[in-house]
Design a protein around this motif. Structure first.
Motif, PDB file in Angstrom:
ATOM      1  N   TYR A  54       0.833  -1.195   0.000  1.00 45.06           N
ATOM      2  CA  TYR A  54       0.000   0.000   0.000  1.00 45.06           C
ATOM      3  C   TYR A  54       0.877   1.258   0.000  1.00 45.06           C
ATOM      4  O   TYR A  54       2.048   1.202   0.384  1.00 45.06           O
ATOM      5  N   SER A  60      -5.346   3.685   2.956  1.00 42.35           N
ATOM      6  CA  SER A  60      -5.619   2.439   2.230  1.00 42.35           C
ATOM      7  C   SER A  60      -6.488   1.491   3.047  1.00 42.35           C
ATOM      8  O   SER A  60      -6.615   0.313   2.712  1.00 42.35           O
ATOM      9  N   HIS A  71      -3.518  -5.606   6.550  1.00 43.94           N
ATOM     10  CA  HIS A  71      -2.461  -4.688   6.993  1.00 43.94           C
ATOM     11  C   HIS A  71      -1.763  -5.356   8.174  1.00 43.94           C
ATOM     12  O   HIS A  71      -2.209  -5.239   9.313  1.00 43.94           O
ATOM     13  N   THR A  75      -2.724   0.101  10.793  1.00 44.30           N
ATOM     14  CA  THR A  75      -2.771   1.422  10.159  1.00 44.30           C
ATOM     15  C   THR A  75      -2.759   2.501  11.240  1.00 44.30           C
ATOM     16  O   THR A  75      -2.976   2.228  12.426  1.00 44.30           O
ATOM     17  N   ASP A  81      -1.142   2.606   5.812  1.00 42.48           N
ATOM     18  CA  ASP A  81      -0.498   1.351   6.189  1.00 42.48           C
ATOM     19  C   ASP A  81       0.813   1.614   6.922  1.00 42.48           C
ATOM     20  O   ASP A  81       1.683   2.341   6.446  1.00 42.48           O
ATOM     21  N   TRP A  83       3.241  -0.597   7.742  1.00 42.12           N
ATOM     22  CA  TRP A  83       4.394  -1.274   7.141  1.00 42.12           C
ATOM     23  C   TRP A  83       4.976  -0.445   6.008  1.00 42.12           C
ATOM     24  O   TRP A  83       6.194  -0.341   5.871  1.00 42.12           O
TER      25      TRP A  83
END
Length: 296
Positions: A54, A60, A71, A75, A81, A83
């Motif tokens: 993302y 997202s 995710h 988030t 996101d 990550w």
């Protein structure tokens, strides 16, 4: 003596060109783990556009989603996101750390060479400047400068380098004071070698291993300092660095009274701690090569 010992160990180890596997086999578990973590962070930073499913700057998903299948690190409050933010934040941390280390090591090394080789009033003036920079409370001054010149990565690197060059300068100066008394330096001066020739052909090659150790140490220091400035809201607001993620998380009202901190604060903090600890392990390993007495 320290420079000769480092140079001998550096060459005998074959690092970095001739026998890298043999050099790696001499590392302790902490040094090997540190190198592995740094290489992993480098790969994450380079491959961020492909491994981050993302976008790192667009919503997202739903806000404050816990880690899950979609995710897997969750988030933030805008549904971005986490990550992806960590992947792209690795680029910022490496850029600031390496940029500051290169600038501080190069500038501090040249200043240390000039002070040690020239001597006289130049040496006294530069040493007094170094003493002043050392006693200055660097964090408050960095906060003032960062707020004054504006939040951008270039400005942050310049501010951090301004307070980092004194460490390599002092080390280089002490070694140059010894090196300039060596017979081959005296002979080169007798045959008309100029200052820049001596710096380029003799001083820098001899001092590079020491500067390399200092660069690794300065990289970790710069990463922590950038995270601190971003945590205080003085970083580049468009960079999405790990410190900026922590700043947004701690600025969220009620973060400690909810479960959001378990992913919003924890994961960027872990990434930051892993990188800084790994750099410290690598620096320790190279210091052991510099001074064999440390391994006893």
């Amino acid at each position: 003596m320290l420079v000769k010992t480092f140079k001998h160990k550096w060459k005998s180890s074959g690092f970095p060109l001739k026998s890298l596997p043999g050099f790696l086999s001499k590392l302790s578990w902490s040094g090997t783990a540190g190198i592995a973590v740094i290489l992993a962070v480098l790969l994450i930073a380079v491959l961020a556009p492909w491994i981050a499913v993302y976008p790192h700057n667009l919503s997202s998903g739903a806000p404050l989603l816990p880690p899950g299948k979609e995710h897997f690190l969750g988030t933030d409050e805008l549904g971005v996101d986490l990550w992806a933010q960590i992947c792209f934040g690795a680029r910022v941390s490496l850029l600031v750390g390496l940029g500051t280390a290169l600038l501080a090591a190069l500038g501090g090394g040249l200043i240390g060479i000039a002070a040690g080789y020239s001597g006289g009033w130049i040496d006294k003036l530069l040493m007094r400047l170094i003493d002043i920079m050392i006693v200055l409370p660097d964090l408050p001054v960095m906060i003032v400068l960062a707020a004054f010149i504006g939040p951008s990565l270039t400005n942050i690197i310049l501010v951090l380098a301004l307070f980092s060059w004194v460490f390599p300068a002092r080390i280089v100066r002490s070694q140059v004071l010894m090196l300039k008394e060596q017979n081959y330096i005296k002979s080169a001066e007798t045959y008309g070698a100029g200052t820049w020739y001596l710096i380029r052909r003799h001083f820098l090659p001899e001092l590079f291993p020491l500067l390399a150790v200092n660069m690794i140490r300065l990289t970790g220091r710069a990463i922590v300092a950038e995270a601190g400035l971003s945590f205080l809201g003085l970083g580049d607001p468009t960079s999405k660095s790990w410190g900026l993620i922590l700043h947004h998380a701690t600025s969220f009202r009620g973060i400690y009274y909810t479960d959001f901190w378990k992913w919003w604060l924890l994961y960027p903090w872990l990434a930051l701690m892993l990188m800084v600890t790994s750099l410290a392990f690598i620096s320790r390993e190279l210091e052991r090569i510099v001074d064999p007495r440390m391994g006893r």
